[in-house]
Scaffold this motif. Structure first.
Motif, PDB file in Angstrom:
ATOM      1  N   LEU A  94      18.304  70.346  57.371  1.00 39.69           N
ATOM      2  CA  LEU A  94      19.268  69.389  56.840  1.00 39.69           C
ATOM      3  C   LEU A  94      20.213  68.956  57.949  1.00 39.69           C
ATOM      4  O   LEU A  94      20.467  69.712  58.898  1.00 39.69           O
ATOM      5  CB  LEU A  94      20.097  70.023  55.719  1.00 39.69           C
ATOM      6  CG  LEU A  94      19.386  70.415  54.432  1.00 39.69           C
ATOM      7  CD1 LEU A  94      20.345  71.208  53.540  1.00 39.69           C
ATOM      8  CD2 LEU A  94      18.874  69.190  53.711  1.00 39.69           C
ATOM      9  N   THR A 147      23.964  68.293  59.267  1.00 42.92           N
ATOM     10  CA  THR A 147      25.249  68.920  58.959  1.00 42.92           C
ATOM     11  C   THR A 147      26.023  68.081  57.945  1.00 42.92           C
ATOM     12  O   THR A 147      26.676  68.616  57.041  1.00 42.92           O
ATOM     13  CB  THR A 147      26.073  69.089  60.249  1.00 42.92           C
ATOM     14  OG1 THR A 147      25.328  69.868  61.184  1.00 42.92           O
ATOM     15  CG2 THR A 147      27.386  69.785  59.955  1.00 42.92           C
ATOM     16  N   TYR A 204      24.638  68.783  54.508  1.00 34.96           N
ATOM     17  CA  TYR A 204      25.012  70.129  54.086  1.00 34.96           C
ATOM     18  C   TYR A 204      26.454  70.156  53.587  1.00 34.96           C
ATOM     19  O   TYR A 204      26.752  70.745  52.542  1.00 34.96           O
ATOM     20  CB  TYR A 204      24.823  71.094  55.260  1.00 34.96           C
ATOM     21  CG  TYR A 204      25.058  72.545  54.926  1.00 34.96           C
ATOM     22  CD1 TYR A 204      24.049  73.319  54.359  1.00 34.96           C
ATOM     23  CD2 TYR A 204      26.291  73.141  55.188  1.00 34.96           C
ATOM     24  CE1 TYR A 204      24.267  74.654  54.070  1.00 34.96           C
ATOM     25  CE2 TYR A 204      26.513  74.475  54.898  1.00 34.96           C
ATOM     26  CZ  TYR A 204      25.490  75.228  54.336  1.00 34.96           C
ATOM     27  OH  TYR A 204      25.719  76.545  54.034  1.00 34.96           O
ATOM     28  N   ASP A 205      27.335  69.498  54.317  1.00 38.95           N
ATOM     29  CA  ASP A 205      28.745  69.459  53.923  1.00 38.95           C
ATOM     30  C   ASP A 205      28.950  68.579  52.687  1.00 38.95           C
ATOM     31  O   ASP A 205      29.697  68.939  51.770  1.00 38.95           O
ATOM     32  CB  ASP A 205      29.605  68.946  55.083  1.00 38.95           C
ATOM     33  CG  ASP A 205      29.625  69.901  56.264  1.00 38.95           C
ATOM     34  OD1 ASP A 205      29.317  71.091  56.067  1.00 38.95           O
ATOM     35  OD2 ASP A 205      29.928  69.440  57.380  1.00 38.95           O
ATOM     36  N   LEU A 213      26.725  72.721  49.836  1.00 45.04           N
ATOM     37  CA  LEU A 213      25.712  73.752  49.646  1.00 45.04           C
ATOM     38  C   LEU A 213      26.212  75.084  50.186  1.00 45.04           C
ATOM     39  O   LEU A 213      26.907  75.152  51.200  1.00 45.04           O
ATOM     40  CB  LEU A 213      24.421  73.361  50.363  1.00 45.04           C
ATOM     41  CG  LEU A 213      23.764  72.069  49.876  1.00 45.04           C
ATOM     42  CD1 LEU A 213      22.603  71.690  50.773  1.00 45.04           C
ATOM     43  CD2 LEU A 213      23.284  72.231  48.439  1.00 45.04           C
ATOM     44  N   TYR A 218      24.353  81.992  57.381  1.00 46.71           N
ATOM     45  CA  TYR A 218      23.820  81.641  58.686  1.00 46.71           C
ATOM     46  C   TYR A 218      23.317  82.907  59.389  1.00 46.71           C
ATOM     47  O   TYR A 218      24.055  83.545  60.129  1.00 46.71           O
ATOM     48  CB  TYR A 218      24.897  80.988  59.553  1.00 46.71           C
ATOM     49  CG  TYR A 218      25.186  79.547  59.228  1.00 46.71           C
ATOM     50  CD1 TYR A 218      24.702  78.516  60.030  1.00 46.71           C
ATOM     51  CD2 TYR A 218      25.939  79.204  58.112  1.00 46.71           C
ATOM     52  CE1 TYR A 218      24.962  77.188  59.732  1.00 46.71           C
ATOM     53  CE2 TYR A 218      26.207  77.880  57.812  1.00 46.71           C
ATOM     54  CZ  TYR A 218      25.715  76.880  58.627  1.00 46.71           C
ATOM     55  OH  TYR A 218      25.985  75.572  58.317  1.00 46.71           O
ATOM     56  N   VAL A 255      20.112  78.462  57.782  1.00 45.59           N
ATOM     57  CA  VAL A 255      20.705  79.014  56.569  1.00 45.59           C
ATOM     58  C   VAL A 255      19.604  79.433  55.614  1.00 45.59           C
ATOM     59  O   VAL A 255      18.485  78.934  55.681  1.00 45.59           O
ATOM     60  CB  VAL A 255      21.636  78.001  55.868  1.00 45.59           C
ATOM     61  CG1 VAL A 255      22.797  77.625  56.762  1.00 45.59           C
ATOM     62  CG2 VAL A 255      20.860  76.758  55.458  1.00 45.59           C
ATOM     63  N   MET A 283      18.612  79.108  51.899  1.00 40.04           N
ATOM     64  CA  MET A 283      18.947  78.295  50.743  1.00 40.04           C
ATOM     65  C   MET A 283      18.253  78.822  49.496  1.00 40.04           C
ATOM     66  O   MET A 283      17.159  79.372  49.555  1.00 40.04           O
ATOM     67  CB  MET A 283      18.520  76.845  50.965  1.00 40.04           C
ATOM     68  CG  MET A 283      19.220  76.161  52.129  1.00 40.04           C
ATOM     69  SD  MET A 283      21.010  76.115  51.931  1.00 40.04           S
ATOM     70  CE  MET A 283      21.149  75.307  50.350  1.00 40.04           C
ATOM     71  N   VAL A 330      20.040  73.670  60.077  1.00 38.33           N
ATOM     72  CA  VAL A 330      21.164  72.753  59.889  1.00 38.33           C
ATOM     73  C   VAL A 330      21.564  72.253  61.270  1.00 38.33           C
ATOM     74  O   VAL A 330      21.786  73.047  62.183  1.00 38.33           O
ATOM     75  CB  VAL A 330      22.366  73.429  59.201  1.00 38.33           C
ATOM     76  CG1 VAL A 330      23.537  72.460  59.102  1.00 38.33           C
ATOM     77  CG2 VAL A 330      21.980  73.921  57.814  1.00 38.33           C
ATOM     78  N   ASP A 378      18.827  62.848  54.733  1.00 34.82           N
ATOM     79  CA  ASP A 378      19.599  64.085  54.655  1.00 34.82           C
ATOM     80  C   ASP A 378      18.947  65.227  55.425  1.00 34.82           C
ATOM     81  O   ASP A 378      19.581  66.247  55.666  1.00 34.82           O
ATOM     82  CB  ASP A 378      19.770  64.510  53.193  1.00 34.82           C
ATOM     83  CG  ASP A 378      20.590  63.504  52.395  1.00 34.82           C
ATOM     84  OD1 ASP A 378      21.586  62.996  52.939  1.00 34.82           O
ATOM     85  OD2 ASP A 378      20.218  63.216  51.241  1.00 34.82           O
ATOM     86  N   GLY A 379      17.662  65.059  55.778  1.00 35.68           N
ATOM     87  CA  GLY A 379      16.977  66.126  56.490  1.00 35.68           C
ATOM     88  C   GLY A 379      15.498  65.863  56.627  1.00 35.68           C
ATOM     89  O   GLY A 379      15.022  64.742  56.417  1.00 35.68           O
TER      90      GLY A 379
END
Length: 312
Positions: A70, A72, A75-76, A80, A84, A103, A105, A122, A137-138
């Motif tokens: 994803l 950053t 993620y922000d 989520l 880490y 991370v 998830m 991330v 987004d990723g």
């Protein structure tokens, strides 16, 4: 986007375990886990929408990437939660490297399949962006896709994830003629490579939905003794992971062969690229947008269809 991740993903697909116990059958059935309509961003990069923690997330489908990640910003924005366990990992791609953290998830959902305790990278270096603004987004990479059979129907703007049924897929989910090619999976990039006929030589090519165009490494041509006709002084820029860019030159080859289809006097981008450590060539969006390809991870086979006529 060919990418090598210096980290082993340990994502477990408990939801697929039941299928592995099924008995082998003469004709392996197809069980759709998720069928995604595809939209495109950037240079015809395929994007689908998945769910993470019940929230929609737009992800590039990248069969050349080892690991899913994803941005950053995503993620922000999605707020989520994840831990880490690893910092300072990096990916090496066609044009350079990208740093990322990792991370764990929960509840990453692909249609009918929910994956738990999934490792996702991330990074603040977006894979697909315009003027520094992420367009997705990723990325979904091979750490996830290796557990499915993948139907790439980009001519019809669809990608389908099929849940393995404990048998090896020996045919395609579509009608028509398809040529099977054995897959070799790179131990580090997890990318699927197949034989790629170039002039009188056979190279190893990676099926790469993240590549804006097909590309051949100059080092591979030199090893094979292939000397194509260049188009001086034309130079193009190929975008890779993060913000990396690579100068490439279109060169003409007398013949290219993929599956049962051959092409004469074709121009393909050639570059001095770090990808030569992992593969000789990339089969990119210029090819995949006009051909259906079924990546049967269950049988280590890729099925290549003939050119699909345009309806435009």
């Amino acid at each position: 986007m060919l990418a090598k991740i210096l980290l082993r993903s340990t994502a477990l697909l408990a939801a697929l375990a039941a299928g592995s116990a099924a008995q082998a059958q003469t004709t392996c059935p197809f069980a759709v886990a998720a069928d995604f309509p595809v939209t495109y961003v950037g240079y015809h990069t395929p994007v689908i929408t998945v769910q993470i923690r019940g929230q929609n997330v737009r992800m590039e489908v990248d069969t050349g990437s080892a690991m899913s990640f994803l941005t950053t910003a995503a993620y922000d924005r999605l707020n989520l939660s994840g831990t880490y366990p690893t910092k300072g990992a990096y990916a090496t791609g066609v044009a350079g490297t990208m740093q990322l953290d990792v991370v764990v998830m929960q509840d990453v959902k692909f249609g009918a399949v929910t994956m738990r305790d999934t490792l996702l990278g991330v990074t603040d270096q977006a894979s697909v962006s315009r003027h520094g603004v992420p367009l997705v987004d990723g990325v979904i990479g091979n750490d996830i896709m290796q557990y499915f059979d993948i139907g790439l129907d980009l001519p019809d703007n669809h990608i389908t994830f099929y849940q393995p049924q404990g048998c090896a897929a020996t045919q395609t989910p579509w009608t028509g003629q398809f040529a099977p090619l054995p897959i070799t999976r790179h131990k580090e990039t997890l990318a699927n490579t197949v034989d790629y006929g170039v002039d009188n030589a056979t190279l190893a090519a990676t099926i790469d939905t993240g590549a804006q165009s097909s590309l051949i490494a100059q080092a591979a041509l030199s090893r094979a003794g292939i000397k194509p006709e260049a188009m001086p002084p034309a130079h193009f820029v190929v975008e890779g992971i993060g913000s990396s860019r690579l100068a490439a030159v279109p060169e003409q080859f007398s013949s290219l062969t993929i599956g049962a289809e051959s092409f004469s006097d074709m121009w393909v981008m050639v570059a001095n690229s770090p990808m030569s450590q992992f593969t000789d060539a990339l089969i990119g969006e210029d090819y995949l947008s006009t051909h259906r390809v079924f990546i049967a991870n269950s049988s280590d086979t890729a099925f290549f269809g003939l050119t699909v006529p345009s309806t435009n």
